[in-house]
Design a protein around this motif. Structure first.
Motif, PDB file in Angstrom:
ATOM      1  N   GLU A   1       0.836  -1.206   0.000  1.00 26.45           N
ATOM      2  CA  GLU A   1       0.000   0.000   0.000  1.00 26.45           C
ATOM      3  C   GLU A   1       0.869   1.254   0.000  1.00 26.45           C
ATOM      4  O   GLU A   1       0.581   2.221  -0.692  1.00 26.45           O
ATOM      5  CB  GLU A   1      -0.926   0.031   1.225  1.00 26.45           C
ATOM      6  N   SER A   2       1.950   1.244   0.783  1.00 24.79           N
ATOM      7  CA  SER A   2       2.851   2.395   0.834  1.00 24.79           C
ATOM      8  C   SER A   2       3.583   2.564  -0.484  1.00 24.79           C
ATOM      9  O   SER A   2       3.754   3.679  -0.970  1.00 24.79           O
ATOM     10  CB  SER A   2       3.867   2.227   1.962  1.00 24.79           C
ATOM     11  N   ALA A   3       4.015   1.469  -1.070  1.00 28.30           N
ATOM     12  CA  ALA A   3       4.724   1.539  -2.346  1.00 28.30           C
ATOM     13  C   ALA A   3       3.811   2.098  -3.424  1.00 28.30           C
ATOM     14  O   ALA A   3       4.227   2.936  -4.229  1.00 28.30           O
ATOM     15  CB  ALA A   3       5.237   0.155  -2.736  1.00 28.30           C
ATOM     16  N   ARG A   4       2.538   1.679  -3.446  1.00 26.23           N
ATOM     17  CA  ARG A   4       1.597   2.202  -4.447  1.00 26.23           C
ATOM     18  C   ARG A   4       1.339   3.683  -4.217  1.00 26.23           C
ATOM     19  O   ARG A   4       1.236   4.462  -5.164  1.00 26.23           O
ATOM     20  CB  ARG A   4       0.288   1.420  -4.401  1.00 26.23           C
ATOM     21  N   LEU A   5       1.232   4.102  -2.955  1.00 28.29           N
ATOM     22  CA  LEU A   5       0.988   5.504  -2.642  1.00 28.29           C
ATOM     23  C   LEU A   5       2.129   6.378  -3.146  1.00 28.29           C
ATOM     24  O   LEU A   5       1.921   7.389  -3.821  1.00 28.29           O
ATOM     25  CB  LEU A   5       0.816   5.692  -1.131  1.00 28.29           C
ATOM     26  N   ILE A   6       3.356   5.983  -2.840  1.00 31.30           N
ATOM     27  CA  ILE A   6       4.521   6.759  -3.272  1.00 31.30           C
ATOM     28  C   ILE A   6       4.661   6.727  -4.795  1.00 31.30           C
ATOM     29  O   ILE A   6       4.978   7.742  -5.414  1.00 31.30           O
ATOM     30  CB  ILE A   6       5.806   6.217  -2.601  1.00 31.30           C
ATOM     31  N   ASP A   7       4.387   5.597  -5.391  1.00 27.72           N
ATOM     32  CA  ASP A   7       4.504   5.477  -6.840  1.00 27.72           C
ATOM     33  C   ASP A   7       3.492   6.365  -7.565  1.00 27.72           C
ATOM     34  O   ASP A   7       3.774   6.874  -8.651  1.00 27.72           O
ATOM     35  CB  ASP A   7       4.313   4.014  -7.258  1.00 27.72           C
ATOM     36  N   SER A   8       2.332   6.604  -6.948  1.00 27.91           N
ATOM     37  CA  SER A   8       1.320   7.404  -7.617  1.00 27.91           C
ATOM     38  C   SER A   8       1.524   8.909  -7.434  1.00 27.91           C
ATOM     39  O   SER A   8       0.852   9.713  -8.055  1.00 27.91           O
ATOM     40  CB  SER A   8      -0.074   7.022  -7.100  1.00 27.91           C
ATOM     41  N   MET A   9       2.471   9.313  -6.559  1.00 30.14           N
ATOM     42  CA  MET A   9       2.743  10.738  -6.358  1.00 30.14           C
ATOM     43  C   MET A   9       3.591  11.278  -7.504  1.00 30.14           C
ATOM     44  O   MET A   9       4.446  10.575  -8.025  1.00 30.14           O
ATOM     45  CB  MET A   9       3.491  10.961  -5.042  1.00 30.14           C
ATOM     46  N   SER A  10       3.360  12.530  -7.839  1.00 24.11           N
ATOM     47  CA  SER A  10       4.184  13.142  -8.873  1.00 24.11           C
ATOM     48  C   SER A  10       5.564  13.463  -8.303  1.00 24.11           C
ATOM     49  O   SER A  10       5.733  13.573  -7.090  1.00 24.11           O
ATOM     50  CB  SER A  10       3.522  14.395  -9.422  1.00 24.11           C
ATOM     51  N   ASP A  11       6.533  13.632  -9.157  1.00 25.04           N
ATOM     52  CA  ASP A  11       7.903  13.891  -8.718  1.00 25.04           C
ATOM     53  C   ASP A  11       8.053  15.237  -8.019  1.00 25.04           C
ATOM     54  O   ASP A  11       8.865  15.383  -7.119  1.00 25.04           O
ATOM     55  CB  ASP A  11       8.858  13.841  -9.895  1.00 25.04           C
ATOM     56  N   TYR A  12       7.308  16.242  -8.421  1.00 24.95           N
ATOM     57  CA  TYR A  12       7.499  17.581  -7.902  1.00 24.95           C
ATOM     58  C   TYR A  12       6.311  18.126  -7.132  1.00 24.95           C
ATOM     59  O   TYR A  12       6.285  19.282  -6.754  1.00 24.95           O
ATOM     60  CB  TYR A  12       7.840  18.545  -9.054  1.00 24.95           C
ATOM     61  N   GLY A  13       5.330  17.324  -6.877  1.00 21.02           N
ATOM     62  CA  GLY A  13       4.145  17.786  -6.149  1.00 21.02           C
ATOM     63  C   GLY A  13       3.195  18.542  -7.054  1.00 21.02           C
ATOM     64  O   GLY A  13       3.563  19.030  -8.120  1.00 21.02           O
ATOM     65  N   ASP A  14       1.976  18.595  -6.660  1.00 18.35           N
ATOM     66  CA  ASP A  14       0.963  19.294  -7.452  1.00 18.35           C
ATOM     67  C   ASP A  14       0.308  20.394  -6.660  1.00 18.35           C
ATOM     68  O   ASP A  14       0.211  20.385  -5.504  1.00 18.35           O
ATOM     69  CB  ASP A  14      -0.115  18.307  -7.919  1.00 18.35           C
TER      70      ASP A  14
END
Length: 70
Positions: free
Chosen positions: A57-70
């Motif tokens: 779940e943590s890996a999916r959460l981090i993977d779905s975040m953009s590199d620079y934030g939105d």
């Protein structure tokens, strides 16, 4: 951020803050700061760390975040 408890009568109280106030606060505090000793750490090879488990779940959460934030 202005520390209101440390102000003296010679330093006017500036509740609005601002860059000049921040620079003054930093200048008054700089004698209390010390530079850390030189860091002599060496990099660790990627093969050395082991036993780290990341929940899916943590890996999916981090993977779905953009590199620079939105």
């Amino acid at each position: 951020m202005t520390n209101l408890k440390v102000r003296t009568a010679s330093a006017p109280l500036d509740l609005e803050g601002g860059l000049a106030s921040l620079r003054g606060d930093c200048a008054r505090m700089s004698p209390h700061w010390t530079a850390p000793a030189e860091d002599k750490r060496t990099p660790v090879a990627p093969s050395l760390p082991h036993g780290v488990v990341v929940p899916s779940e943590s890996a999916r959460l981090i993977d779905s975040m953009s590199d620079y934030g939105d």
